[in-house]
Motif scaffolding. Structure first.
Motif, PDB file in Angstrom:
ATOM      1  N   GLU A 101       0.829  -1.193   0.000  1.00  0.00           N
ATOM      2  CA  GLU A 101       0.000   0.000   0.000  1.00  0.00           C
ATOM      3  C   GLU A 101       0.871   1.253   0.000  1.00  0.00           C
ATOM      4  OE1 GLU A 101      -3.463   0.296  -0.015  1.00  0.00           O
ATOM      5  OE2 GLU A 101      -3.324  -1.824  -0.556  1.00  0.00           O
ATOM      6  N   LEU A 102       0.368   2.312  -0.635  1.00  0.00           N
ATOM      7  CA  LEU A 102       1.046   3.600  -0.629  1.00  0.00           C
ATOM      8  C   LEU A 102       0.478   4.457   0.496  1.00  0.00           C
ATOM      9  CD1 LEU A 102       0.962   4.294  -4.465  1.00  0.00           C
ATOM     10  CD2 LEU A 102       2.887   3.437  -3.126  1.00  0.00           C
ATOM     11  N   VAL A 103       1.348   5.056   1.287  1.00  0.00           N
ATOM     12  CA  VAL A 103       0.932   5.916   2.394  1.00  0.00           C
ATOM     13  C   VAL A 103       1.382   7.332   2.084  1.00  0.00           C
ATOM     14  CG1 VAL A 103       1.100   6.375   4.860  1.00  0.00           C
ATOM     15  CG2 VAL A 103       1.124   4.008   4.021  1.00  0.00           C
ATOM     16  N   GLY A 104       0.418   8.223   1.941  1.00  0.00           N
ATOM     17  CA  GLY A 104       0.748   9.611   1.642  1.00  0.00           C
ATOM     18  C   GLY A 104       1.191   9.797   0.203  1.00  0.00           C
ATOM     19  N   ALA A 105       1.861  10.904  -0.051  1.00  0.00           N
ATOM     20  CA  ALA A 105       2.313  11.241  -1.402  1.00  0.00           C
ATOM     21  C   ALA A 105       3.723  10.708  -1.594  1.00  0.00           C
ATOM     22  CB  ALA A 105       2.277  12.752  -1.599  1.00  0.00           C
ATOM     23  N   VAL A 106       3.856   9.606  -2.310  1.00  0.00           N
ATOM     24  CA  VAL A 106       5.166   8.988  -2.498  1.00  0.00           C
ATOM     25  C   VAL A 106       5.796   9.390  -3.823  1.00  0.00           C
ATOM     26  CG1 VAL A 106       4.613   7.036  -1.039  1.00  0.00           C
ATOM     27  CG2 VAL A 106       4.145   6.899  -3.481  1.00  0.00           C
ATOM     28  N   GLY A 107       5.032  10.072  -4.682  1.00  0.00           N
ATOM     29  CA  GLY A 107       5.583  10.610  -5.913  1.00  0.00           C
ATOM     30  C   GLY A 107       6.228   9.566  -6.792  1.00  0.00           C
ATOM     31  N   ALA A 131       6.308   3.216  -7.627  1.00  0.00           N
ATOM     32  CA  ALA A 131       6.599   1.925  -8.257  1.00  0.00           C
ATOM     33  C   ALA A 131       7.107   0.890  -7.253  1.00  0.00           C
ATOM     34  CB  ALA A 131       7.624   2.108  -9.373  1.00  0.00           C
ATOM     35  N   VAL A 132       7.632   1.368  -6.116  1.00  0.00           N
ATOM     36  CA  VAL A 132       8.140   0.421  -5.112  1.00  0.00           C
ATOM     37  C   VAL A 132       7.018  -0.455  -4.575  1.00  0.00           C
ATOM     38  CG1 VAL A 132       9.308   0.234  -2.867  1.00  0.00           C
ATOM     39  CG2 VAL A 132       9.984   2.005  -4.492  1.00  0.00           C
ATOM     40  N   ALA A 133       5.786   0.067  -4.541  1.00  0.00           N
ATOM     41  CA  ALA A 133       4.652  -0.682  -3.980  1.00  0.00           C
ATOM     42  C   ALA A 133       4.366  -1.951  -4.759  1.00  0.00           C
ATOM     43  CB  ALA A 133       3.402   0.204  -3.938  1.00  0.00           C
ATOM     44  N   ASP A 134       4.653  -1.953  -6.048  1.00  0.00           N
ATOM     45  CA  ASP A 134       4.524  -3.172  -6.845  1.00  0.00           C
ATOM     46  C   ASP A 134       5.873  -3.833  -7.090  1.00  0.00           C
ATOM     47  OD1 ASP A 134       1.823  -2.920  -7.008  1.00  0.00           O
ATOM     48  OD2 ASP A 134       1.724  -2.638  -9.180  1.00  0.00           O
ATOM     49  N   GLY A 135       6.906  -3.008  -7.236  1.00  0.00           N
ATOM     50  CA  GLY A 135       8.216  -3.547  -7.566  1.00  0.00           C
ATOM     51  C   GLY A 135       8.827  -4.385  -6.464  1.00  0.00           C
ATOM     52  N   LEU A 136       8.728  -3.915  -5.223  1.00  0.00           N
ATOM     53  CA  LEU A 136       9.310  -4.667  -4.115  1.00  0.00           C
ATOM     54  C   LEU A 136       8.611  -6.012  -3.902  1.00  0.00           C
ATOM     55  CD1 LEU A 136      11.298  -4.974  -1.848  1.00  0.00           C
ATOM     56  CD2 LEU A 136       9.902  -3.474  -0.435  1.00  0.00           C
ATOM     57  N   PRO A 137       7.268  -6.088  -3.893  1.00  0.00           N
ATOM     58  CA  PRO A 137       6.627  -7.405  -3.792  1.00  0.00           C
ATOM     59  C   PRO A 137       7.031  -8.346  -4.922  1.00  0.00           C
ATOM     60  CG  PRO A 137       5.051  -5.690  -3.305  1.00  0.00           C
ATOM     61  CD  PRO A 137       6.288  -4.994  -3.803  1.00  0.00           C
ATOM     62  N   HIS A 138       7.190  -7.806  -6.133  1.00  0.00           N
ATOM     63  CA  HIS A 138       7.641  -8.645  -7.247  1.00  0.00           C
ATOM     64  C   HIS A 138       9.042  -9.186  -6.966  1.00  0.00           C
ATOM     65  CE1 HIS A 138       8.139 -10.139 -11.291  1.00  0.00           C
ATOM     66  NE2 HIS A 138       9.217  -9.398 -11.452  1.00  0.00           N
ATOM     67  N   ASP A 139       9.933  -8.329  -6.449  1.00  0.00           N
ATOM     68  CA  ASP A 139      11.274  -8.787  -6.085  1.00  0.00           C
ATOM     69  C   ASP A 139      11.204  -9.865  -5.019  1.00  0.00           C
ATOM     70  OD1 ASP A 139      12.206  -6.852  -7.814  1.00  0.00           O
ATOM     71  OD2 ASP A 139      12.717  -5.421  -6.236  1.00  0.00           O
ATOM     72  N   LEU A 140      10.289  -9.672  -4.052  1.00  0.00           N
ATOM     73  CA  LEU A 140      10.150 -10.652  -2.974  1.00  0.00           C
ATOM     74  C   LEU A 140       9.692 -12.006  -3.513  1.00  0.00           C
ATOM     75  CD1 LEU A 140       8.549  -8.846   0.098  1.00  0.00           C
ATOM     76  CD2 LEU A 140      10.653 -10.193   0.034  1.00  0.00           C
ATOM     77  N   VAL A 191       4.388   1.454   1.837  1.00  0.00           N
ATOM     78  CA  VAL A 191       5.520   2.294   1.436  1.00  0.00           C
ATOM     79  C   VAL A 191       5.164   3.739   1.748  1.00  0.00           C
ATOM     80  CG1 VAL A 191       6.953   3.067  -0.490  1.00  0.00           C
ATOM     81  CG2 VAL A 191       6.135   0.693  -0.418  1.00  0.00           C
ATOM     82  N   GLU A 192       6.060   4.431   2.450  1.00  0.00           N
ATOM     83  CA  GLU A 192       5.803   5.822   2.840  1.00  0.00           C
ATOM     84  C   GLU A 192       7.064   6.651   2.633  1.00  0.00           C
ATOM     85  OE1 GLU A 192       4.261   8.366   6.755  1.00  0.00           O
ATOM     86  OE2 GLU A 192       4.754   6.229   6.930  1.00  0.00           O
ATOM     87  N   VAL A 193       6.894   7.814   2.053  1.00  0.00           N
ATOM     88  CA  VAL A 193       8.002   8.755   1.899  1.00  0.00           C
ATOM     89  C   VAL A 193       7.804   9.884   2.901  1.00  0.00           C
ATOM     90  CG1 VAL A 193       9.139  10.422   0.398  1.00  0.00           C
ATOM     91  CG2 VAL A 193       8.422   8.215  -0.516  1.00  0.00           C
ATOM     92  N   ASP A 194       8.801  10.086   3.753  1.00  0.00           N
ATOM     93  CA  ASP A 194       8.733  11.125   4.779  1.00  0.00           C
ATOM     94  C   ASP A 194       9.979  11.987   4.652  1.00  0.00           C
ATOM     95  OD1 ASP A 194       8.237  12.704   6.937  1.00  0.00           O
ATOM     96  OD2 ASP A 194       8.693  11.170   8.448  1.00  0.00           O
ATOM     97  N   GLY A 195       9.834  13.126   3.977  1.00  0.00           N
ATOM     98  CA  GLY A 195      10.981  14.001   3.763  1.00  0.00           C
ATOM     99  C   GLY A 195      12.036  13.325   2.922  1.00  0.00           C
ATOM    100  N   PRO A 196      13.267  13.239   3.452  1.00  0.00           N
ATOM    101  CA  PRO A 196      14.359  12.662   2.660  1.00  0.00           C
ATOM    102  C   PRO A 196      14.485  11.144   2.805  1.00  0.00           C
ATOM    103  CG  PRO A 196      15.237  13.526   4.700  1.00  0.00           C
ATOM    104  CD  PRO A 196      13.759  13.836   4.716  1.00  0.00           C
ATOM    105  N   ARG A 197      13.510  10.497   3.459  1.00  0.00           N
ATOM    106  CA  ARG A 197      13.611   9.052   3.700  1.00  0.00           C
ATOM    107  C   ARG A 197      12.394   8.324   3.159  1.00  0.00           C
ATOM    108  NH1 ARG A 197      17.412   7.321   7.106  1.00  0.00           N
ATOM    109  NH2 ARG A 197      16.229   5.514   7.785  1.00  0.00           N
ATOM    110  N   ILE A 198      12.629   7.066   2.804  1.00  0.00           N
ATOM    111  CA  ILE A 198      11.546   6.176   2.407  1.00  0.00           C
ATOM    112  C   ILE A 198      11.466   5.061   3.436  1.00  0.00           C
ATOM    113  CG2 ILE A 198      13.065   4.816   0.884  1.00  0.00           C
ATOM    114  CD1 ILE A 198      10.602   4.337  -0.900  1.00  0.00           C
ATOM    115  N   SER A 199      10.262   4.759   3.885  1.00  0.00           N
ATOM    116  CA  SER A 199      10.048   3.700   4.878  1.00  0.00           C
ATOM    117  C   SER A 199       9.189   2.610   4.274  1.00  0.00           C
ATOM    118  CB  SER A 199       9.366   4.260   6.128  1.00  0.00           C
ATOM    119  OG  SER A 199      10.191   5.208   6.763  1.00  0.00           O
ATOM    120  N   VAL A 200       9.584   1.384   4.513  1.00  0.00           N
ATOM    121  CA  VAL A 200       8.829   0.225   4.039  1.00  0.00           C
ATOM    122  C   VAL A 200       8.546  -0.680   5.237  1.00  0.00           C
ATOM    123  CG1 VAL A 200       8.814  -1.798   2.539  1.00  0.00           C
ATOM    124  CG2 VAL A 200       9.907   0.314   1.765  1.00  0.00           C
TER     125      VAL A 200
END
Length: 515
Positions: free
Chosen positions: A133-139, A143-152, A197-206
């Motif tokens: 899931e995307l949390v907030g504005a990840v801009g 793509a990480v929301a689908d890309g990371l599960p595919h990698d997994l 997946v959440e983007v908070d300022g200069p960091r991305i959290s998963v």
């Protein structure tokens, strides 16, 4: 494998469908589609998965899929209105719902063997990775929301003991509120991976969570925070970390599940109980582990990982000197490893135990290719990297050994073999003449959970090389209290250093403190 349903018999190996004893001519794609549905009859097979498996991911129209499904229905005496054999789940996919029947007398033996394998397969742990899931504005990082599960999915598919549902089926579930039991009903899985997946300022959290679909209980969770930057490196790092963690945590969950009904264990349940005992690293644990693995083999003789586990248990008996007859234990470990790798040459665990057997006879060069292959088959295999690090260090490749063991500890910081990883790190410093560092890592290894007396000997040697005979004598005495038959011979039997100068230095320490 031969499947019998209604008046049909489907021989997968011979690629033949018989109806009323008469062979039904089928196009290859129709046969493959029917076989896919029959073999996965415990769940709905999604349209995207059908396309991936039958058309190998090529772009095809809905009409082409419908045409093959219609032909498969006609071949087994079904139709789109009755749907007594193949049922359409609109917007999702298709499921085989025919009633399995007794096969013909000619096929009885094949079916009996096939059913045994099927029972083992159905008991195999299974998992679905859902889109995150995307949390907030990840801009740009959406793509990480689908890309990371595919990698997994790709990384988890390297674990031969785990059935991983294809992306085409699992990615149908995109709602954050989807219940685990709904996923289980549709896909027939035991575990489900979700995340956000959440983007908070200069960091991305998963955040990643794994749930048991039968109880909705949380099995494992972790939160990863990284600076924004190269998204591909972020994805790769997290996928490797999660896959390595699940290799351990799902095995623990399976052992707990098996303990809830110990009187009715299937092959996989017995296997996971064996793994839990195996990681005790003591005499009683090794004996109980061997009994569990033998129980699994009795239920499913072709169960490669159970044979590998049995090799691991006999290895412990020989390596830690539990076995009354060490030569016999080595022979049992060797024969079980050979059986395991013959049954499944692509399972990393089977290759690992084959390499470990070579340790027991001092054939480090013979161990190296098996352990390298285990890592090639699963680059996230922490225990494979540790075993390769140990071998390369004993062969004198200290720098390579250090890189491998550091990678193993990074992948699996809570690994049951962490004490051994720490001990390898100590050995790499001994090899480089870094005695102060060796003493630090040897101490950490001996104090780690599950550390056995041979690890205490490593701590003793490390302190002795560093000139601290008081600590060296303390650890040597502790090892002898736990296992009185340990000494210089046992040390070099367990750790056959190829570097003569290192052997001489260690031997001098053991002579000095073994008084």
């Amino acid at each position: 494998m031969i499947y019998a349903f209604g008046d049909c018999e489907m021989d997968i190996a011979a690629r033949e469908l018989r109806r009323g004893g008469i062979v039904v001519r089928l196009e290859p794609q129709v046969f493959d589609l029917l076989g896919l549905l029959v073999e996965n009859r415990h769940r709905v097979v999604g349209r995207e998965e059908l396309i991936e498996r039958i058309w190998h991911g090529r772009a095809v129209s809905d009409a082409a899929v419908s045409s093959r499904v219609k032909s498969a229905r006609q071949a087994v005496g079904d139709d789109g209105e009755r749907q007594g054999v193949i049922r359409t789940h609109h917007g999702v996919g298709f499921r085989f719902v025919g009633t399995m029947a007794a096969p013909s007398a000619m096929a009885n033996h094949c079916v009996a063997v096939g059913e045994a394998r099927e029972r083992a397969a159905s008991a195999r742990p299974s998992i679905a990775v859902l889109p995150f899931e995307l949390v907030g504005a990840v801009g740009a990082y959406a793509a990480v929301a689908d890309g990371l599960p595919h990698d997994l999915i790709l990384e988890l598919s390297r674990l031969h003991w785990l059935t991983v549902i294809a992306r085409g089926s699992s990615f149908q579930f995109r709602s954050a509120a989807v219940a685990p039991e709904k996923v289980a009903a549709a896909l027939g899985v035991r575990y489900v991976v979700t995340g956000d997946v959440e983007v908070d300022g200069p960091r991305i959290s998963v955040t990643v969570e794994v749930s048991d679909t039968s109880t909705a209980a949380l099995v494992w969770s972790e939160r990863y925070g990284r600076p924004l930057g190269a998204v591909h490196e972020i994805r790769s790092e997290i996928a490797s970390s999660v896959a390595s963690a699940l290799d351990l945590h799902i095995a623990v969950a399976e052992a707990r599940r098996a303990l809830s009904s110990p009187s009715n264990l299937d092959a996989w349940a017995a296997y996971h109980l064996g793994v839990a005992e195996m990681y005790r690293f003591d005499r009683e644990g090794a004996e109980r582990a061997a009994a569990r693995f033998e129980q699994a083999i009795e239920r499913e003789p072709g169960f490669a990982r159970a044979h590998a586990g049995l090799s691991f248990a006999h290895f412990q008996g020989a390596f830690q000197r539990f076995a009354a007859d060490r030569a016999a234990a080595i022979d049992k470990a060797r024969r079980s490893a050979e059986t395991a790798v013959a049954l499944d040459p692509f399972d990393p665990f089977c290759n690992l135990v084959t390499g470990r057997v070579a340790w027991l006879i001092g054939d480090l060069e013979g161990a190296r290719p098996w352990l390298d292959r285990a890592i090639e088959l699963n680059p996230n295999y922490a225990q494979g990297k540790y075993a390769s690090a140990w071998t390369r260090t004993l062969l004198g490749e200290g720098s390579r050994g250090r890189r491998l063991v550091d990678a193993a500890m990074e992948l699996s910081p809570l690994d049951p073999l962490l004490y051994a990883m720490l001990a390898v790190r100590a050995f790499t410093h001994i090899l480089q003449g870094e005695t102060a560092e060796a003493a630090i890592w040897g101490e950490r290894a001996a104090r780690a959970p599950r550390a056995h007396p041979l690890i205490e000997l490593i701590a003793a040697v490390s302190h002795g090389l560093n000139g601290d005979d008081e600590q060296a004598n303390r650890w040597f005495a502790s090892a002898l209290r736990r296992q009185p038959d340990l000494g210089r011979e046992a040390f070099f039997e367990a750790f056959p250093f190829g570097n003569d100068a290192v052997r001489v230095r260690i031997n001098q320490v053991l002579h000095r403190i073994a008084v």
